[in-house]
Motif scaffolding. Structure first.
Motif, PDB file in Angstrom:
ATOM      1  N   LEU A  17       0.811  -1.226   0.001  1.00  0.00           N
ATOM      2  CA  LEU A  17      -0.093   0.143  -0.091  1.00  0.00           C
ATOM      3  C   LEU A  17       1.010   1.300   0.072  1.00  0.00           C
ATOM      4  O   LEU A  17       1.918   1.328   0.507  1.00  0.00           O
ATOM      5  N   GLY A  18       0.449   2.331  -0.586  1.00  0.00           N
ATOM      6  CA  GLY A  18       1.223   3.250  -0.399  1.00  0.00           C
ATOM      7  C   GLY A  18       0.864   4.397  -1.402  1.00  0.00           C
ATOM      8  O   GLY A  18      -0.115   4.272  -2.289  1.00  0.00           O
TER       9      GLY A  18
ATOM     10  N   GLY B 254      -2.753   4.269   3.944  1.00  0.00           N
ATOM     11  CA  GLY B 254      -1.895   2.897   3.994  1.00  0.00           C
ATOM     12  C   GLY B 254      -1.454   2.673   5.625  1.00  0.00           C
ATOM     13  O   GLY B 254      -1.695   1.409   5.987  1.00  0.00           O
ATOM     14  N   ILE B 255      -0.957   3.707   6.052  1.00  0.00           N
ATOM     15  CA  ILE B 255      -0.804   3.451   7.685  1.00  0.00           C
ATOM     16  C   ILE B 255      -1.832   3.051   8.465  1.00  0.00           C
ATOM     17  O   ILE B 255      -1.891   2.369   9.309  1.00  0.00           O
TER      18      ILE B 255
ATOM     19  N   VAL C  30       3.964  -0.863   3.425  1.00  0.00           N
ATOM     20  CA  VAL C  30       3.313   0.370   3.207  1.00  0.00           C
ATOM     21  C   VAL C  30       4.535   1.486   2.744  1.00  0.00           C
ATOM     22  O   VAL C  30       5.720   1.456   3.734  1.00  0.00           O
TER      23      VAL C  30
END
Length: 411
Positions: free
Chosen positions: A77-78, A99-100, A119
């Motif tokens: 994710l990111g 994402g975090i 992430v």
């Protein structure tokens, strides 16, 4: 809502204070002191979410949560947290912090994912400082080009020097970091940067594809002369050439492009830049994009013809360098299907739409299936301090991201 909306909002608002310009703007140029300050703050939030963090030799911030099955391809994710010099609070940041929040919510829910999750806050997505972007993601997938570290900003600072000042030792021999098959899926949330969701009165959209950009730098060289004494018919005016090409390029895109075609001249350098001297040398950038590769190719050919014709008529020398050229990339059907299923459960009724701007996801698509989620932004404004998205819309987008990611992480 399962995500912690107030925590996510606090992260968005806190990060907006780093590099703040005016009341709502942000300037966090790639590899700058502000960029490093932001990376350090976000790194702390990653660690609070249970991610093990590192900053790689390309300036990417990467957080990793080990999954129960180490043999499974990872879920990534990111987005990015660098900004344009005259940017807004949400471009890139919403996806990186989203994402975090996904991983933090998994932790809050006591869920140990089957597959490893990473992430990433990608380094220099924007490209405004060194006139070539998506540096970090291209480093990860092996698409860096000759001379990347020698590129200079407007102050003469090379990317190599900037990265060292940022705090890393660049090593292009480390590229690529990931190979096809290493990553099961890449997911990115981003503000739409367009008007479609607002027109549909929908907070969230599911992306179908990203249009392919061409970035060119055109250099025209004429001959400097006194503005008061050189007759008009004897001039070799490089600025006139740039103006003519810009006008004809605009007309070409408007008259012969598809509804999705966009063309922009965005940066220009003029020498000697004096009011009473005819311009001797002008360098300017061209940005051409379309989801239809054949239509874009046709326009590109005609653009080169415009440049050649203009230079010939005005007795100018010219050169064109190709800084970026990417084909349109389509989101994976299986990821879109998961998004649609989870979206139906959440009751958002999100439409499917394409992306005109390119993102880190476009480059991740060369080694991994990818999916994107868009969030409505006011009047489609972006790359401007007036960029604005309702926090409720952003939270809904992150909620859909969470449910999609959880489904893939547990598969």
């Amino acid at each position: 809502m399962e995500i912690n909306g107030s925590r996510f909002a606090d992260h968005i608002n806190t990060l907006a204070e780093i590099g703040k310009i005016g009341e709502t703007g942000v300037c966090r140029l790639a590899h700058s002191k502000e960029d490093r300050q932001a990376v350090d703050v976000v790194k702390g939030w990653m660690e609070e979410a249970g991610l093990e963090t590192r900053i790689d030799c390309f300036g990417n911030l990467i957080g990793r949560l080990e999954g129960k099955d180490q043999d499974k391809p990872i879920l990534m994710l990111g987005s990015h947290i660098d900004s344009q010099p005259y940017g807004g609070r949400f471009d890139g940041t919403a996806g990186a912090l989203g994402g975090i929040e996904v991983v933090h919510t998994l932790k809050d829910q006591g869920i140990d994912p089957n597959r490893t999750i990473e992430v990433v806050c990608f380094s220099d997505e924007e490209g405004s400082r060194f006139n070539k972007g998506v540096f970090g993601v291209r480093g990860l997938i092996g698409q860096l080009e000759e001379g990347e570290l020698k590129r200079k900003d407007k102050n003469g600072v090379t990317r190599l020097e900037a990265l060292r000042e940022f705090g890393v030792e660049p090593d292009v021999s480390q590229s690529p970091v990931y190979q096809p098959g290493d990553i099961e899926a890449f997911l990115e949330l981003h503000i739409e940067q367009g008007p479609v969701l607002e027109a549909d009165n929908k907070p969230v959209g599911i992306v179908s594809a990203i249009s392919g950009p061409i970035w060119l730098t055109v250099t025209l060289e004429g001959f400097a002369g006194h503005a008061g004494s050189v007759p008009m018919n004897l001039r070799q005016d490089a600025f006139l050439g740039a103006a003519t090409i810009t006008k004809e390029f605009n007309e070409l895109v408007r008259n012969e492009g598809t509804p999705n075609t966009v063309g922009t001249v965005g940066s220009i350098q003029n020498f000697p830049n004096s009011r009473n001297i005819i311009s001797e040398k002008v360098e300017f950038t061209i940005d051409l994009r379309d989801i239809d590769i054949e239509a874009r190719t046709n326009l590109e050919k005609k653009l080169y013809q415009i440049i050649e014709k203009t230079a010939s008529e005005l007795n100018l020398e010219y050169s064109v360098s190709e800084d970026t050229k990417s084909e349109p990339r389509y989101c994976a059907d299986w990821i879109k299907d998961i998004m649609k299923q989870e979206d139906e459960k959440l009751g958002f009724q999100s439409p499917v739409l394409m992306s005109g701007p390119f993102h880190d996801a476009l480059f991740m698509s060369y080694i991994s299936d990818y999916g994107m989620i868009f969030v409505r932004c006011e009047k489609g404004i972006s790359h401007n301090p007036l960029e604005y998205a309702e926090m409720d819309d952003l939270q809904k987008g992150v909620e859909l991201l969470y449910h999609t990611a959880a489904k893939i992480a547990q598969s």
